[in-house]
Design a protein around this motif. Structure first.
Motif, PDB file in Angstrom:
ATOM      1  N   PHE A   1      58.908  33.127   3.740  1.00 50.39           N
ATOM      2  CA  PHE A   1      58.394  31.782   3.963  1.00 50.39           C
ATOM      3  C   PHE A   1      57.697  31.707   5.325  1.00 50.39           C
ATOM      4  CE2 PHE A   1      59.134  27.519   5.787  1.00 50.39           C
ATOM      5  CZ  PHE A   1      58.432  26.763   4.864  1.00 50.39           C
ATOM      6  N   GLY A   2      58.273  32.338   6.327  1.00 51.57           N
ATOM      7  CA  GLY A   2      57.693  32.309   7.666  1.00 51.57           C
ATOM      8  C   GLY A   2      56.421  33.130   7.766  1.00 51.57           C
ATOM      9  N   GLY A   3      56.299  34.102   6.890  1.00 44.99           N
ATOM     10  CA  GLY A   3      55.127  34.969   6.948  1.00 44.99           C
ATOM     11  C   GLY A   3      55.523  36.363   7.389  1.00 44.99           C
ATOM     12  N   LEU A   4      55.232  37.362   6.552  1.00 45.71           N
ATOM     13  CA  LEU A   4      55.616  38.733   6.880  1.00 45.71           C
ATOM     14  C   LEU A   4      54.870  39.196   8.124  1.00 45.71           C
ATOM     15  CD1 LEU A   4      55.733  40.386   3.358  1.00 45.71           C
ATOM     16  CD2 LEU A   4      57.614  39.576   4.778  1.00 45.71           C
ATOM     17  N   GLY A   5      55.592  39.861   9.009  1.00 45.44           N
ATOM     18  CA  GLY A   5      54.943  40.417  10.190  1.00 45.44           C
ATOM     19  C   GLY A   5      54.653  39.388  11.259  1.00 45.44           C
ATOM     20  N   SER A   6      55.390  38.283  11.287  1.00 40.42           N
ATOM     21  CA  SER A   6      55.192  37.299  12.336  1.00 40.42           C
ATOM     22  C   SER A   6      56.542  36.837  12.877  1.00 40.42           C
ATOM     23  CB  SER A   6      54.416  36.101  11.783  1.00 40.42           C
ATOM     24  OG  SER A   6      54.547  35.001  12.650  1.00 40.42           O
ATOM     25  N   ILE A   7      56.751  37.065  14.163  1.00 39.42           N
ATOM     26  CA  ILE A   7      58.011  36.654  14.774  1.00 39.42           C
ATOM     27  C   ILE A   7      58.081  35.133  14.846  1.00 39.42           C
ATOM     28  CG2 ILE A   7      59.428  36.790  16.862  1.00 39.42           C
ATOM     29  CD1 ILE A   7      58.168  39.532  17.366  1.00 39.42           C
TER      30      ILE A   7
END
Ligand SMILES: Nc1ncnc2c1ncn2[C@@H]1O[C@H](COP(=O)(O)OP(=O)(O)OP(=O)(O)O)[C@@H](O)[C@H]1O
Ligand SMILES: [Mg+2]
Lengths: 292, 310, 260
Positions: free
Chosen positions: B223-229
């Protein structure tokens, strides 16, 4: 010896229910290459359909039975349309399918909790409890019926896959979906059939599971074991799914009988891990060298 | 809504965030999907409880300071993950997922049967040590550690593995080792999250760490987006708060949750942040990439028309 | 000239299929050797064997006098052998710069802790890596595309980026798998010059698979011809173009191609 045979029969009976569930996982995997974790929710609904068919609607067993299997057939197809079809069209990676499946499974389970409630329900007695005596062996009437109907259903499935045109299309698609689409096979129809077949058998499995144990919204957790059986036999292989299920059923019963019933659930995961370590493609899966 | 209530939700979100950040490294940056991280949380929770619970309570603990519980819980999860990785990291795609699912469930079932730790009934006497401040500090450390890691050669190697495993090998990257490092770190994160969870709830039970919990963590990462802290941070905040906000609907909230998950998968595959970082350098990078794309398109068009004129 | 790579009786079977059948040849230090043959002749398989992706069924591969059979691919890369792929395998979602920067990792040795704590050694080495990546991009005329996501790069430049990424490892032996595939004659011409230039500038040896005969004949000092997994000829461009077996192999396949 008598105890051994008795256990073997129990194992076969539960193994055949696993098989009805496992082929659903395997069918979908063979075409779409992902583990359809929503299948557990479909099986659970089957158990409820059968239960309410018998209790609320007071249907005869055969009718309730059909109601359950056609009901889950429909549910499986609806899940496919809503949760997977858009992903298919976008050619999303397999993980999105798995997550979507998990979402569907959470939705189905909690839909039942919200509408029907979390209580355990017991099927009314359809078949008399008195066992059939066979010499020193006492075979549960229910176990026998489960075993026979499961075997018949699975034979029907294998007949369908081997002999009908649609079944052959499914086989072809399991080798190479893209090539099939190019050759004019309607892959959408193949996929619907696969979900329909899996859903139908899930209904049968759900009813049997409910009759043998109880009905409750978290049955889906138990069906994880049938998924393990499918991995055990080799994901994507139908004979593998049946063999894996029967073996798992038998091993489980023996572990529960001879060691401790506490290990009963654990053993499935131990088998899963052992299979993945020793032969990830399972008993009957193909081993291939990756192409670079 | 009073402050204690909001603080409670924030603390829960902060605890989830630790586990999610760890899983983000494994899934978002290394490309490995796990359905067993609840198992690592369970290990952290139980080992942490064992270290810090009072010797007088049942089940008995060691009565040591909280900080040792954090270290011990994280380390235990890391060690277990190392052995799991040895066995399963060579498996391909789907099968690694299945293996993690198997291990996660096996860990839960083992705790179910260990009477020393309370078995299925659970462990009621965990001290209430997870303060708001402690969780906040842990989150900050977790973010900084991760941010520095992904901007080093070690982190870039993991990203290369995610992007194209074969090419990574050919570029001299020890793929197995990169995966292992990523797995162990993510398990330590999960373990630490488990310690905080146990000391927040003060009561733990194996069924809190089921497959559903593992799935929830993966869902937040996606949900947050793969590859994004930053995506993982936001995801943890939003998706932990969501079911709590929906609590008014009580029994229907998980139905909505399931539907939301399907909806997210079906409609917004890139997640909240889609690989972008909400930091000055992240935004700079993003603009640079967009400009480069626009420029490249312009040059190609020019070349094309140049060719036609010839 | 000493051989940098020495292959003897190399064989690879896939089930019943012998993809590579007792092939022997060597690549001299500083040489450019061509590997040609019809589709399915086993060329790519040989690359996969050299780089450790496949294990040979039998035979030996010696690199600078040492056997590299059974080593893991990353170790072989470490020793100085690297390659490009027939079906381009870039780090697709990373920028052009990050593709190269990632591949420079062997030129740094700061530890994990130094990275997390951002210690001076980490800073110094990262600076060096960045400079190196920029420099490589400059030499290969890719600086203009520095920030472009690799996937958005035009096809020909993707192939060039793969070569840059390979060079970032400081290889001694570079294997190129159909580097001119999909290029127009102009680009192929450029590529030919590029191959010779990198050999000279970087002091490495090259083994190249290609179907473009112009390229092969133009740059290779030595050519090895495969057909159905077997070596059917080797020699200079002149010798090869006159070899009856080679002509037959190529004519034979082109006839099949017409039939198909
Ligand atoms: N992993 C594998 N499993 C089975 N067969 C393989 C595998 N890899 C290659 N082959 C077979 O080995 C043979 C040689 O393949 P290879 O890719 O080396 O050919 P090539 O000379 O590179 O051809 P092309 O010019 O088309 O690239 C082919 O018949 C191919 O199908
Ligand atoms: Mg090839």
């Amino acid at each position: 010896m008598v105890q051994f045979l008795q256990q073997l029969i129990n194992g076969l009976s539960i193994g055949s229910v696993y098989a009805l569930m496992a082929v659903g996982y395997s069918l979908v995997y063979s075409i779409m290459n992902f583990s359809n974790f929503a299948h557990g929710g479909v099986i659970m609904l089957g158990a409820y359909f059968g239960f309410f068919g018998l209790t609320l609607l007071k249907l005869p067993f055969a009718v309730a039975f059909l109601l359950a299997s056609f009901g889950t057939l429909l549910v499986a197809i609806i899940v496919e349309r809503i949760a997977y079809k858009p992903l298919r069209e976008r050619k999303a990676p397999f993980l999105y399918f798995i997550i979507s499946a998990m979402g569907a499974s959470i939705l189905l389970e909690n839909l039942v909790i919200a509408t029907i409630g979390p209580t355990f329900r017991t099927y009314p007695e359809v078949f008399p409890k008195t066992p059939i005596e066979l010499g020193p062996l006492a075979i549960g009437r229910l176990d026998l019926i489960i075993f026979v109907i499961s075997a018949v259903s699975l034979s029907f499935l294998i007949f369908f896959i081997d002999k009908t045109k649609l079944g052959k299309a499914i086989q072809a698609a399991s080798y190479n979906v893209k090539a099939c689409a190019l050759m004019g096979v309607n892959t959408d129809k193949v996929i619907l059939t696969v979900f329909g077949l899996g859903g139908f058998l899930a209904g049968i499995a759900g009813v049997f599971f409910g009759m043998k144990y109880t009905v409750y919204p978290q049955i889906g957790n138990i069906t994880t074991k049938s998924f393990i059986a499918a991995v055990f036999g080799g994901l994507g292989s139908l004979p593998g799914a049946v063999l894996g299920s029967v073996l798992l059923g038998i091993i489980e019963t023996f572990v529960a009988g001879y060691l401790s019933s506490q290990f009963r659930d654990l053993i499935a995961f131990v088998i899963l891990i052992a299979v993945l370590v020793l032969r990830p493609t399972g008993i009957m899966g193909k081993v291939t060298e990756d192409k670079a | 809504m009073d402050w204690t209530y909001i603080q409670g939700i924030l603390m829960l979100a902060g605890i989830n965030m630790i586990a999610v950040l760890g899983l983000s490294l494994l899934t978002g940056f290394t490309g490995l999907f796990s359905f067993g991280h609840a198992g690592f949380m369970a290990i952290g929770a139980y080992v942490g409880a064992w270290i810090s619970a009072s010797p007088a309570s049942t089940p008995a603990g060691m009565g040591l300071p909280f900080i040792l519980a954090i270290v011990g819980g994280g380390a235990a999860a890391g060690v277990v993950s190392y052995f799991i990785g040895r066995i399963s990291l060579n498996l391909k795609g789907d099968y690694f997922c299945i293996a993690t699912l198997g291990f996660g469930e096996a860990i839960r079932l083992i705790f179910n049967n260990v009477n020393r730790f309370g078995g299925a009934r659970g462990w009621p006497g965990v001290p209430s040590n997870s303060s708001f401040l402690a969780i906040l500090i842990a989150d900050i450390v977790a973010v900084l550690f991760l941010a520095n890691l992904v901007k080093s050669r070690h982190g870039r190697n993991m990203i290369a593995v995610r992007e194209e495993e074969l090419a990574a090998q050919i570029a001299g990257i020890d793929v197995f080792r990169s995966k292992m490092t990523s797995l162990v770190i993510s398990a330590v994160y999960a373990g630490v999250a488990g310690v905080f969870f146990a000391h927040y709830m003060t009561f733990i039970q194996p069924k809190m760490f089921s497959l559903t919990k593992s799935t929830e963590l993966t869902i937040i990462v996606i949900f947050g987006g793969l590859g994004s802290i930053s995506g993982s941070v936001l995801g943890a905040l939003v998706l932990t708060a969501l079911p709590e906000v929906l609590r008014a609907f009580e029994i229907w909230r998980l139905v909505f949750y399931g539907a939301a998950v399907i909806l997210i998968m079906v409609s917004r595959p890139k997640g909240l942040m889609g690989g972008l970082e909400l930091t000055p350098s992240g935004i700079r990078k993003w603009t640079a990439e967009r400009n480069a794309l626009r420029q490249a398109k312009a040059t190609l068009l020019a070349e094309d028309s140049g060719r036609k004129e010839d | 000239m000493a051989a940098i790579l020495h292959i003897r009786d190399l064989t690879k079977q896939f089930g019943g299929l012998t993809a590579v059948d007792a092939v022997s040849f060597s690549v001299p230090e500083g040489g450019i050797v061509g590997l040609i043959g019809p589709n399915g002749a086993g060329k790519t398989t040989i690359f996969n064997l050299i780089t450790g992706i496949y294990r040979p069924t039998s035979g030996s591969i010696e690199y600078r006098g040492k056997s590299i059979v059974g080593l893991e691919p990353f170790r072989i890369a470490d020793m100085g052998i690297t390659r490009t792929f027939q079906n381009i395998r870039l780090f697709k979602n990373l920028s052009v710069f990050d593709n190269v920067l990632t591949a420079c990792h062997l030129s740094a040795n700061y530890s994990f802790a130094e990275a997390i704590l951002r210690l001076p050694r980490f800073r110094a080495q990262e600076k060096h890596l960045t400079a190196k990546a920029e420099e490589l991009l400059g030499i290969m005329n890719l600086s203009d595309y520095r920030d472009l996501i690799a996937n958005n790069l035009p096809y020909g430049l993707q192939r060039r980026l793969e070569i840059v990424r390979a060079l970032a490892l400081n290889p001694k032996l570079l294997l190129l798998d159909e580097p001119a595939a999909g290029m127009n004659p102009d680009e192929t011409e450029q590529l030919m010059r590029l191959i010779v230039r990198i050999r000279d500038d970087f002091g490495l040896s090259v083994l190249v698979i290609e179907h473009h005969m112009d390229l092969i004949m133009g740059v290779c000092e030595h050519i090895v011809v495969l057909n159905f997994g077997e070596k059917i000829a080797e020699g200079s461009a002149d010798e090869i173009s006159k070899n009856a077996q080679v002509i037959e192999a190529y004519l034979g396949t082109s006839e099949e191609a017409v039939d198909a």
